[in-house]
Design an enzyme around this catalytic site. Structure first.
Site, short mmCIF file in Angstrom:
data_model
loop_
_atom_site.label_atom_id
_atom_site.label_comp_id
_atom_site.label_asym_id
_atom_site.label_seq_id
_atom_site.Cartn_x
_atom_site.Cartn_y
_atom_site.Cartn_z
N SER A 118 -73.18 -54.27 -34.85
CA SER A 118 -74.45 -54.26 -34.51
C SER A 118 -75.69 -53.47 -33.99
O SER A 118 -76.63 -53.71 -34.01
CB SER A 118 -73.92 -56.12 -33.71
N HIS A 139 -72.23 -52.90 -41.44
CA HIS A 139 -72.33 -53.95 -40.21
C HIS A 139 -72.36 -54.98 -41.67
O HIS A 139 -73.25 -55.00 -42.38
CB HIS A 139 -73.64 -53.99 -40.27
N GLU A 151 -75.04 -54.36 -43.80
CA GLU A 151 -76.01 -52.97 -44.02
C GLU A 151 -75.38 -51.53 -43.65
O GLU A 151 -74.49 -51.41 -42.68
CB GLU A 151 -76.45 -53.36 -42.71
N ASN A 189 -81.16 -56.33 -36.70
CA ASN A 189 -80.78 -56.79 -35.04
C ASN A 189 -82.00 -56.63 -34.27
O ASN A 189 -82.17 -56.78 -33.97
CB ASN A 189 -79.32 -56.18 -34.78
#
Ligand SMILES: NC(=O)c1ccc[n+]([C@@H]2O[C@H](COP(=O)([O-])OP(=O)(O)OC[C@H]3O[C@@H](n4cnc5c(N)ncnc54)[C@H](O)[C@@H]3O)[C@@H](O)[C@H]2O)c1
Length: 295
Positions: A118, A139, A151, A189
């Site tokens: 992450s 991701h 991602e 994130n």
């Protein structure tokens, strides 16, 4: 690309294995913990049952998907044939660097090594391997079989060819890949975690209760799930680990994890996976039923 090894069979690893297997890939799911592997197969089976009930898959696809997955606790032998390895182990830098060192030794030439991290630097992970050009971030979002986004994170050395392969592969999984560069938290994130952390601070400072904070964000901002419930879903330990990476990476106080989050993780209240976080997730409870609606 046919043989996929997924490392780590927790929240994300079981979803990644499920998604690849459902799209016809041969998947070996690896974990150091046999119980985690057993739980992962149970979770995949019940998620397939839910898809079956909704009519999005049929019996044949359910059994093909399960037949495409085997499990193992032995990393060395299972990665030898892999065309692609996706690491989805615990969000801990030492664990990941150690795993990628081993992958670099055990995998065949040309294998692509992806991490579902992450927030940990793909460039740093790549730097411990012999083939940094073949290392990339892939991701996925939680729950993986449902969420469209992947991602795709280019490390400093990731080649154009490897990036193009992973973008194409993500489309074959019926996902929408987005290419981003490697900076702390990437895009998802870096934006999401400060919001979750602020929601926890809002609770910590007594501005409002759990349900009130989540209701404001659901009804006021059209979020399908409130930030505190989303944190429970992600895992409070994972949220804390990501915030620490943002805090270290940018050196900015605005990323400092809320003390309440630190306390809850220390006490083992890590969200859905532990049965308790900002909500309670005991079998049959209202909050668990709400959570299951999103799976
Ligand atoms: N939870 C989320 O919503 C979410 C979303 C996107 C990405 N991620 C990332 O995915 C990764 C996994 O997160 P998670 O939530 O699934 O964690 P988790 O705690 O649910 O599962 C981690 C699993 O990794 C296993 N593991 C630990 N060390 C290992 C090793 N050396 N070899 C093999 N297995 C090992 C553990 O036994 C455990 O089963 C993390 O990098 C996390 O940041 C999580």
């Amino acid at each position: 690309m046919k043989n996929i090894t997924v490392i780590g069979s927790g929240t994300m690893g079981n979803g990644i294995a499920h998604t690849f297997a459902q799209h016809g890939f041969t998947v070996i799911l690896v974990d150091i913990n046999q119980d985690a592997l057993t739980r992962a197969i149970q979770t995949i089976t019940s998620n397939l049952d839910r898809q079956l009930k909704k009519g999005t898959i049929d019996e044949q696809l359910k059994s093909d998907t399960l037949n495409n997955i085997t499990t193992s606790t032995d990393l060395k032998t299972t990665v030898a044939k892999a065309d692609l390895v996706i690491e989805a182990a615990t969000e801990n830098r030492e664990i990941k660097l150690n795993l990628f060192k081993q992958l670099s030794d055990f995998c065949k030439d040309g294998a692509i090594l992806a991490s579902n991290t992450s927030s940990i630097s793909i460039t740093q992970i790549a730097s411990v391997t012999k083939t940094p050009g073949n290392v990339i971030g892939m991701h996925f979002m939680n729950p993986v079989p449902v969420m469209k986004l992947v991602e795709v994170i280019r490390g400093y050395a990731t080649t154009d060819a490897v990036t193009a392969t992973i973008m194409e592969l993500s489309k074959k999984l019926d996902k929408a890949p987005v290419e981003v560069n490697d900076y702390p938290g990437f895009v998802a994130n870096r934006i999401l975690m400060p919001m979750i952390n602020e929601a926890i601070y809002t609770l910590y400072e007594g501005v409002a209760g759990v349900e009130e904070i989540d209701t404001v964000m659901k009804l006021g901002m059209a979020h399908p799930m409130g930030p505190l419930q989303l944190a429970d879903f992600i895992g409070l330990d994972v949220c804390l680990a990501i915030l620490k990476v943002l805090y270290d990476g940018f050196g900015n106080q605005k990323y400092a994890p809320c003390p309440l989050l630190v306390n809850m993780v220390t006490a083992g209240h890590t969200g859905v996976k532990s049965g308790s976080g900002f909500y309670k997730y005991t079998p049959g409870s209202k909050d668990l039923l709400v959570a299951e609606k999103f799976l």
